[in-house]
Every structure is written in C-alpha cells, then in structure tokens.
Design a protein around this motif. Structure first.
Motif, PDB file in Angstrom:
ATOM      1  N   ASP A   9       0.889  -1.125  -0.067  1.00 38.15           N
ATOM      2  CA  ASP A   9      -0.147   0.089  -0.075  1.00 38.15           C
ATOM      3  C   ASP A   9       0.743   1.157   0.086  1.00 38.15           C
ATOM      4  O   ASP A   9       2.094   1.023   0.023  1.00 38.15           O
ATOM      5  N   ASP A  10       0.121   2.511  -0.084  1.00 39.68           N
ATOM      6  CA  ASP A  10       0.811   3.690  -0.070  1.00 39.68           C
ATOM      7  C   ASP A  10       2.016   3.965   1.104  1.00 39.68           C
ATOM      8  O   ASP A  10       3.095   4.349   0.786  1.00 39.68           O
ATOM      9  N   ALA A  11       1.470   3.482   2.224  1.00 35.70           N
ATOM     10  CA  ALA A  11       2.237   3.561   3.439  1.00 35.70           C
ATOM     11  C   ALA A  11       3.579   2.846   3.359  1.00 35.70           C
ATOM     12  O   ALA A  11       4.750   3.059   3.671  1.00 35.70           O
ATOM     13  N   ALA A  12       3.581   1.549   2.986  1.00 32.98           N
ATOM     14  CA  ALA A  12       4.782   0.518   2.811  1.00 32.98           C
ATOM     15  C   ALA A  12       5.481   1.037   1.834  1.00 32.98           C
ATOM     16  O   ALA A  12       6.482   0.500   1.496  1.00 32.98           O
ATOM     17  N   ALA A  13       4.879   1.704   0.715  1.00 39.70           N
ATOM     18  CA  ALA A  13       5.598   1.935  -0.583  1.00 39.70           C
ATOM     19  C   ALA A  13       6.439   3.747  -0.328  1.00 39.70           C
ATOM     20  O   ALA A  13       6.914   3.845  -1.067  1.00 39.70           O
ATOM     21  N   SER A  14       6.180   3.998   0.990  1.00 39.36           N
ATOM     22  CA  SER A  14       6.715   5.498   1.112  1.00 39.36           C
ATOM     23  C   SER A  14       8.233   5.718   1.164  1.00 39.36           C
ATOM     24  O   SER A  14       8.549   6.951   1.119  1.00 39.36           O
ATOM     25  N   ARG A  15       9.036   4.647   0.971  1.00 38.84           N
ATOM     26  CA  ARG A  15      10.594   4.761   0.959  1.00 38.84           C
ATOM     27  C   ARG A  15      11.080   4.351  -0.346  1.00 38.84           C
ATOM     28  O   ARG A  15      12.344   4.388  -0.583  1.00 38.84           O
ATOM     29  N   LEU A  16       9.993   4.089  -1.113  1.00 35.19           N
ATOM     30  CA  LEU A  16      10.424   3.405  -2.465  1.00 35.19           C
ATOM     31  C   LEU A  16      10.903   4.637  -3.352  1.00 35.19           C
ATOM     32  O   LEU A  16      10.141   5.593  -3.537  1.00 35.19           O
ATOM     33  N   GLN A  17      12.112   4.679  -4.119  1.00 39.59           N
ATOM     34  CA  GLN A  17      12.788   5.465  -4.920  1.00 39.59           C
ATOM     35  C   GLN A  17      12.123   5.774  -5.962  1.00 39.59           C
ATOM     36  O   GLN A  17      12.068   6.696  -6.635  1.00 39.59           O
ATOM     37  N   LEU A  18      11.682   4.469  -6.376  1.00 45.19           N
ATOM     38  CA  LEU A  18      10.956   4.208  -7.957  1.00 45.19           C
ATOM     39  C   LEU A  18       9.533   4.028  -7.865  1.00 45.19           C
ATOM     40  O   LEU A  18       8.941   3.508  -8.657  1.00 45.19           O
ATOM     41  N   ALA A  19       8.938   4.646  -6.526  1.00 45.63           N
ATOM     42  CA  ALA A  19       7.445   4.481  -6.531  1.00 45.63           C
ATOM     43  C   ALA A  19       6.787   4.970  -7.911  1.00 45.63           C
ATOM     44  O   ALA A  19       5.868   4.375  -8.250  1.00 45.63           O
ATOM     45  N   ASP A  20       6.959   6.078  -8.330  1.00 42.47           N
ATOM     46  CA  ASP A  20       6.452   6.695  -9.580  1.00 42.47           C
ATOM     47  C   ASP A  20       6.540   5.602 -10.659  1.00 42.47           C
ATOM     48  O   ASP A  20       5.738   5.524 -11.374  1.00 42.47           O
ATOM     49  N   TYR A  21       7.401   5.000 -10.997  1.00 42.26           N
ATOM     50  CA  TYR A  21       7.852   4.161 -11.861  1.00 42.26           C
ATOM     51  C   TYR A  21       6.957   2.734 -11.839  1.00 42.26           C
ATOM     52  O   TYR A  21       6.459   2.363 -12.847  1.00 42.26           O
ATOM     53  N   TYR A  22       6.902   2.571 -10.405  1.00 40.22           N
ATOM     54  CA  TYR A  22       6.212   1.142 -10.307  1.00 40.22           C
ATOM     55  C   TYR A  22       4.767   1.512 -10.605  1.00 40.22           C
ATOM     56  O   TYR A  22       3.989   0.507 -11.265  1.00 40.22           O
ATOM     57  N   ARG A  23       4.185   2.616 -10.266  1.00 42.39           N
ATOM     58  CA  ARG A  23       2.895   2.814 -10.730  1.00 42.39           C
ATOM     59  C   ARG A  23       2.723   3.058 -11.828  1.00 42.39           C
ATOM     60  O   ARG A  23       1.600   2.359 -12.704  1.00 42.39           O
ATOM     61  N   GLU A  24       3.349   3.473 -12.743  1.00 42.17           N
ATOM     62  CA  GLU A  24       3.359   3.616 -14.364  1.00 42.17           C
ATOM     63  C   GLU A  24       3.415   2.287 -14.809  1.00 42.17           C
ATOM     64  O   GLU A  24       2.704   2.127 -15.775  1.00 42.17           O
ATOM     65  N   THR A  25       4.521   1.438 -14.485  1.00 43.46           N
ATOM     66  CA  THR A  25       4.504   0.058 -15.247  1.00 43.46           C
ATOM     67  C   THR A  25       3.367  -0.678 -15.036  1.00 43.46           C
ATOM     68  O   THR A  25       2.819  -1.349 -15.911  1.00 43.46           O
ATOM     69  N   TYR A  26       2.604  -0.525 -13.805  1.00 42.01           N
ATOM     70  CA  TYR A  26       1.560  -1.338 -13.442  1.00 42.01           C
ATOM     71  C   TYR A  26       0.329  -0.810 -14.344  1.00 42.01           C
ATOM     72  O   TYR A  26      -0.428  -1.738 -14.845  1.00 42.01           O
ATOM     73  N   ALA A  27       0.281   0.343 -14.273  1.00 43.08           N
ATOM     74  CA  ALA A  27      -0.904   0.999 -14.971  1.00 43.08           C
ATOM     75  C   ALA A  27      -0.708   0.795 -16.532  1.00 43.08           C
ATOM     76  O   ALA A  27      -1.833   0.531 -17.006  1.00 43.08           O
ATOM     77  N   ALA A  28       0.222   0.570 -17.084  1.00 42.92           N
ATOM     78  CA  ALA A  28       0.454   0.270 -18.474  1.00 42.92           C
ATOM     79  C   ALA A  28       0.438  -1.343 -18.846  1.00 42.92           C
ATOM     80  O   ALA A  28       0.765  -1.296 -20.178  1.00 42.92           O
ATOM     81  N   LYS A  29       0.471  -2.130 -17.926  1.00 43.12           N
ATOM     82  CA  LYS A  29       0.576  -3.577 -18.115  1.00 43.12           C
ATOM     83  C   LYS A  29      -0.465  -3.979 -18.858  1.00 43.12           C
ATOM     84  O   LYS A  29      -1.741  -3.837 -18.729  1.00 43.12           O
ATOM     85  N   PRO A  30      -0.223  -4.874 -19.731  1.00 42.46           N
ATOM     86  CA  PRO A  30      -1.326  -5.478 -20.794  1.00 42.46           C
ATOM     87  C   PRO A  30      -2.219  -6.389 -19.861  1.00 42.46           C
ATOM     88  O   PRO A  30      -1.709  -7.017 -19.127  1.00 42.46           O
ATOM     89  N   GLY A  31      -3.414  -6.233 -20.315  1.00 41.87           N
ATOM     90  CA  GLY A  31      -4.490  -6.882 -19.430  1.00 41.87           C
ATOM     91  C   GLY A  31      -4.205  -8.487 -19.348  1.00 41.87           C
ATOM     92  O   GLY A  31      -4.753  -9.033 -18.377  1.00 41.87           O
ATOM     93  N   TRP A  32      -3.706  -9.080 -20.360  1.00 38.70           N
ATOM     94  CA  TRP A  32      -3.585 -10.482 -20.708  1.00 38.70           C
ATOM     95  C   TRP A  32      -2.399 -11.110 -19.821  1.00 38.70           C
ATOM     96  O   TRP A  32      -2.228 -12.123 -19.373  1.00 38.70           O
ATOM     97  N   GLN A  33      -1.632 -10.146 -19.079  1.00 35.90           N
ATOM     98  CA  GLN A  33      -0.267 -10.658 -18.560  1.00 35.90           C
ATOM     99  C   GLN A  33      -0.556 -11.263 -17.197  1.00 35.90           C
ATOM    100  O   GLN A  33       0.170 -12.281 -16.702  1.00 35.90           O
ATOM    101  N   GLY A  34      -1.384 -10.712 -16.456  1.00 34.19           N
ATOM    102  CA  GLY A  34      -1.392 -11.056 -15.266  1.00 34.19           C
ATOM    103  C   GLY A  34      -0.326 -10.880 -14.112  1.00 34.19           C
ATOM    104  O   GLY A  34       0.610  -9.995 -14.659  1.00 34.19           O
ATOM    105  N   LEU A  35      -0.154 -11.469 -12.970  1.00 35.17           N
ATOM    106  CA  LEU A  35       1.007 -11.287 -12.275  1.00 35.17           C
ATOM    107  C   LEU A  35       2.143 -12.015 -12.476  1.00 35.17           C
ATOM    108  O   LEU A  35       1.992 -13.147 -13.060  1.00 35.17           O
TER     109      LEU A  35
END
Length: 260
Positions: A234-260
């Motif tokens: 969650d946002d609180a556990a992610a608060s120290r991540l230097q690449l948090a914005d990148y992680y959000r961008e990559t997940y938002a752009a992930k193909p729907g078929w890919q899954g985890l």
C-alpha cells in the motif's frame, strides 16, 4: 520483481486473483501459506470466492512457512491452528492436505529434513504467499540467515518477538524464543512468490527488499534473485521506495492479458 502499489483491499484481491487463476488452471496446485497479519485479507477473499463462486481447494495441497517450537498442540497461536482457523477449515481442503513443520518434534533436525522431503515429494510449491518483518525477515529467517538455508530451527530476535507479542496479549515473554522455518533457499524454490506488506512500519523493509543490495542483513533481499516475484504494497509501505512513480506507471501500463 514486480512491485504493485495499491490500497490494501485491492492488494488482497490481486493476490487472490493469482491464487484463483492457478487453481482453476491446475486444481492440484501446491500453495504456500503464511501467517501473520499480511495475508489475512487474502484468505478472507479466497473464502468468499470459495463460498460464492465455487473456487475449490479440494485437490490442492498446501505447506506452511513456519511454526513456533514448544507451543501446545491446542494453543491458539500455534501456527497450524492459526492456518486452520483462517483458511483451511473455511474452504474444502482435503484432510491432511495442509502440512506444517512439527514444532513439537523430539527430533527437530529429522523433522526439518522430513518437511523438506514432503515439499519436494509434492512437486514443490507453485505459489507462495509471503509477508515481511520490520527487520526484513521472511518466514522466520532473521537478519544474518544464510541465503542458502533450508528448513531448520531458528532463534527469534527480540524485535520479532516484540512485533508478535500482540498475538500473545501484548506479553513478549509469552512469545516462544524458537521456531522451525522454511529456509531462504526453500522459499526461493517456489515457482511464484507473492509478498504483501502494508503500513508505514514496513516501509524500510520494503525499500531494502526492492531497491537495496542483496544482503543477509535484510534477508528478504534474496528475492531479487527469483525470476517471478510479485510485491504488493500500500502507499504507506511504499513510502520509502525511490522508484514508486515508476512502479505505478508500469503497473498502469501493463497488458491486461499478462496477469501477475
């Protein structure tokens, strides 16, 4: 390593999606079950899907990560009883399908070897659910644990016992000093690792896990060497991540078929 940042309820749904997808594709899959607070919402969501949507565990097997040493068989905080209460008894696992290390064994070394053998005989774990401690431990692999470790007895740190005292009425002296735990190499042998962490108290551990150097001082960092790891925070556990914005961008752009 894929890092997903989302509200806690969504994280539980994402993790449950991965379990459901696996079980519907392979009903005989082997699951790895964790205790602690982090996976509880996942278990509740899986129970809901079992009850309302017919998700079945009848042909699946499961292995627990760890167990306290010396707690009575009927103690409510014995991890076998916790797993029974939170997930095993609420779905349709077959009798004996959920196994854990024997914290009451007379021959501890033999019990650990037997547990490793049981996991191997089952074909290994397909999907392992994990949490992370404030000091970076996974299962009960405390700082300083060998990155090549297998199931064994460990002495818990004072920090871990204090963190877990909330389950023992706040009395740290009631928390056992020893445990049996899958080793880091045992965990790394699972085919998919899904780690959940919420709250600001986990922020430094999550930062080290995803962005720090691999070190026995932060045992979870060994997961960086695994080919298929999903970190759900969650946002609180992610608060120290230097690449948090990148992680959000990559997940938002992930193909729907890919899954985890």
């Amino acid at each position: 390593m894929e890092v997903v940042i989302a509200p806690a309820p969504e994280l539980a749904r994402i993790a449950a999606d991965a379990v459901e997808r696996l079980l519907r594709a392979r009903p005989t899959a082997v699951l790895g079950l964790a205790t602690g607070s982090s996976p509880l919402a996942v278990y509740d969501e899986l129970v809901r899907r079992h009850t309302e949507q017919g998700l079945s565990f009848a042909h699946a097997r499961a292995f627990m990560l760890d167990e306290y040493v010396g707690l009575a068989a009927d103690h409510p905080e014995r991890y076998r009883n916790v797993i029974e209460k939170e997930i095993a008894s609420r779905v349709d696992f077959a009798p004996g399908a959920v196994q854990g290390p024997d914290g009451l064994a007379q021959d501890v070394t033999g019990a650990c070897a037997d547990y490793e053998r049981a996991i191997a005989d089952a074909g290994g774990v397909d999907l392992q659910i994990l949490g992370i401690g404030t000091d970076g431990h996974v299962a009960f692999n405390e700082p300083g644990s060998s990155l090549a470790s297998r199931t064994r007895i460990k002495t818990l740190t004072r920090q871990t016992r204090e963190d877990n005292a909330r389950f023992f009425g706040g009395d740290v002296d009631q928390v056992p000093t020893h445990c049996l735990t899958q080793g880091l190499a045992t965990i790394m042998a699972a085919r998919h690792l899904v780690l959940l962490a919420t709250g600001r108290g986990k922020a430094e551990a999550v930062h080290q896990l995803a962005e720090g150097p691999v070190s026995a001082m932060w045992p979870a960092t060994v997961l960086q060497h695994h080919p298929h790891v999903t970190v759900l925070v969650d946002d609180a556990a992610a608060s120290r991540l230097q690449l948090a914005d990148y992680y959000r961008e990559t997940y938002a752009a992930k193909p729907g078929w890919q899954g985890l």
